[in-house]
Design an enzyme around this catalytic site. Structure first.
Site, PDB file in Angstrom:
ATOM      1  N   HIS A 119     -11.633  13.170  69.481  1.00 13.53           N
ATOM      2  CA  HIS A 119     -11.845  12.153  68.453  1.00 13.53           C
ATOM      3  C   HIS A 119     -10.520  11.475  68.115  1.00 13.53           C
ATOM      4  CE1 HIS A 119     -15.716  14.271  66.827  1.00 13.53           C
ATOM      5  NE2 HIS A 119     -15.941  13.526  67.882  1.00 13.53           N
ATOM      6  N   TYR A 151     -18.661  17.762  60.834  1.00 10.07           N
ATOM      7  CA  TYR A 151     -18.952  19.171  61.130  1.00 10.07           C
ATOM      8  C   TYR A 151     -18.578  20.090  59.975  1.00 10.07           C
ATOM      9  CZ  TYR A 151     -19.555  17.346  65.810  1.00 10.07           C
ATOM     10  OH  TYR A 151     -19.992  16.629  66.876  1.00 10.07           O
ATOM     11  N   HIS A 198     -25.549  17.008  73.993  1.00  8.55           N
ATOM     12  CA  HIS A 198     -24.719  16.775  72.812  1.00  8.55           C
ATOM     13  C   HIS A 198     -24.925  17.861  71.759  1.00  8.55           C
ATOM     14  CE1 HIS A 198     -21.859  13.558  72.266  1.00  8.55           C
ATOM     15  NE2 HIS A 198     -22.079  13.542  70.962  1.00  8.55           N
ATOM     16  N   ARG A 257     -18.385  15.935  76.500  1.00 10.59           N
ATOM     17  CA  ARG A 257     -19.520  15.022  76.593  1.00 10.59           C
ATOM     18  C   ARG A 257     -20.135  15.184  77.977  1.00 10.59           C
ATOM     19  NH1 ARG A 257     -15.127  12.142  74.509  1.00 10.59           N
ATOM     20  NH2 ARG A 257     -15.384  11.383  72.355  1.00 10.59           N
ATOM     21  N   ARG A 296     -22.281  20.230  72.289  1.00  8.63           N
ATOM     22  CA  ARG A 296     -21.003  19.708  71.773  1.00  8.63           C
ATOM     23  C   ARG A 296     -20.939  19.919  70.260  1.00  8.63           C
ATOM     24  NH1 ARG A 296     -16.757  16.017  72.742  1.00  8.63           N
ATOM     25  NH2 ARG A 296     -16.524  14.322  71.237  1.00  8.63           N
ATOM     26  N   LYS A 318     -13.626   8.673  76.286  1.00  3.11           N
ATOM     27  CA  LYS A 318     -13.854   7.244  76.149  1.00  3.11           C
ATOM     28  C   LYS A 318     -12.554   6.483  76.369  1.00  3.11           C
ATOM     29  CE  LYS A 318     -17.708   7.836  72.936  1.00  3.11           C
ATOM     30  NZ  LYS A 318     -18.245   7.544  71.582  1.00  3.11           N
TER      31      LYS A 318
END
Length: 305
Positions: free
Chosen positions: A271, A280, A245, A149, A248, A173
């Site tokens: 994730h 994806y 992004h 990110r 990414r 995150k």
């Protein structure tokens, strides 16, 4: 029985997200905005205390967000559900949002560059001045090599990189740490920038451990990084809207199309659930369908007439 007013309960929840769960400031701010709108909705219905909230008060919230995108409504409802779940667990009370679900939103496939477009984008990053072109090339190589990110990239320091084993440590995150391989192209670009570009930029500032610096010698901002990518896209002649992004998304899709296991890609992207990564696979499936349609004799036959 005295119960806290809604604003007090919201403040407690936001402190929990920030201090105990360690969520990023931007993430906590998003929760704060959503819950402020929710509190205003409840107030308009004459509800000011937690004990007075009923399931229909929660269920009517999405209907009050007229004109908002479905994704915004879904995110706000997720904030509300998280808030009520926390309060119920802390106080042992009934959760009025337990059976209220966010609206379903149509799944949008992420925009992905082809390998050729990605190469053109990275090459175009070298068209600036001597110092900034080294930095911009290193930044784009890094984003595409790691799937990081942009917030993770701008916080990168030299201590996060292991050049010997070609690995990089990223903090996602909630400050969740993950280790990602760093390809030779990215490592070479970073080395060229750190040797021939970064020292001159760093001399203009007061000292920062961040690798990617702006022209004043300070840590590169997310906004500036976005601009770097968009300028490179224009120079590369790409008509698509390209953002950090996008790299990414392209990183994940190209890995899957190259045969990578989805669980590995999940780990690389950071994730928490493989469900998030599965979007994806739809992109890759589209590629498979195109190849099948163009190559299989029965598929070709079915297009005739």
């Amino acid at each position: 029985m005295n119960t806290p007013d809604i604003n007090h309960a919201v403040t407690t929840y936001l402190n929990h997200l920030s201090v105990e769960r360690g969520l990023a400031t931007n993430t906590v701010d998003a929760y704060r905005r959503d819950l402020a709108v929710y509190a205003a909705h409840l107030s308009a219905r004459g509800v000011d205390h937690m004990a007075d909230i009923r399931p229909d008060d929660v269920a009517s919230f999405p209907e009050s967000m007229v004109g908002k995108a479905a994704s915004s409504v879904a995110r706000a409802m997720a904030s509300v559900r998280g808030f009520h779940q926390f309060y119920a667990q802390e106080t042992g009370t009934t959760n009025p949002a337990q059976h209220v679900h966010p609206p379903k939103i149509p799944q949008r496939l992420p925009h992905v560059l082809t390998i050729e477009q990605t190469t053109a984008l990275i090459e175009a990053a070298s068209d600036g001045s001597a110092l900034t072109s080294l930095r911009d090339r290193a930044l784009l190589e890094f984003l595409y090599a790691t799937g990081a990110r942009i917030s993770e990239a701008v916080r990168l320091t030299a201590d996060d990189i292991d050049p010997h084993d070609q690995l990089v440590r990223l903090f996602g995150k909630g400050s969740k740490e993950r280790i990602v391989p760093l390809g030779r192209y990215a490592l070479d670009a970073l080395n060229a920038y750190c040797v021939r570009g970064r020292p001159a930029l760093a001399a203009r500032g007061s000292g920062t451990s961040a690798i990617f610096l702006n022209t004043r010698g300070k840590q590169l901002s997310r906004q500036s990084a976005w601009l770097i990518v968009q300028q490179a896209a224009r120079r590369a002649g790409l008509q698509e809207h390209v953002t950090p992004h996008t790299l990414r998304h392209s990183f994940a899709t190209h890995l899957l199309e190259g045969g990578a296991d989805i669980r590995v890609v999940q780990e690389l992207l950071g994730h928490s659930s493989v469900t998030t990564t599965q979007i994806y696979t739809h992109v890759s499936a589209q590629t498979l369908r195109e190849v099948y349609t163009a190559s299989h004799p029965r598929a070709l036959h079915s297009q005739v007439g």
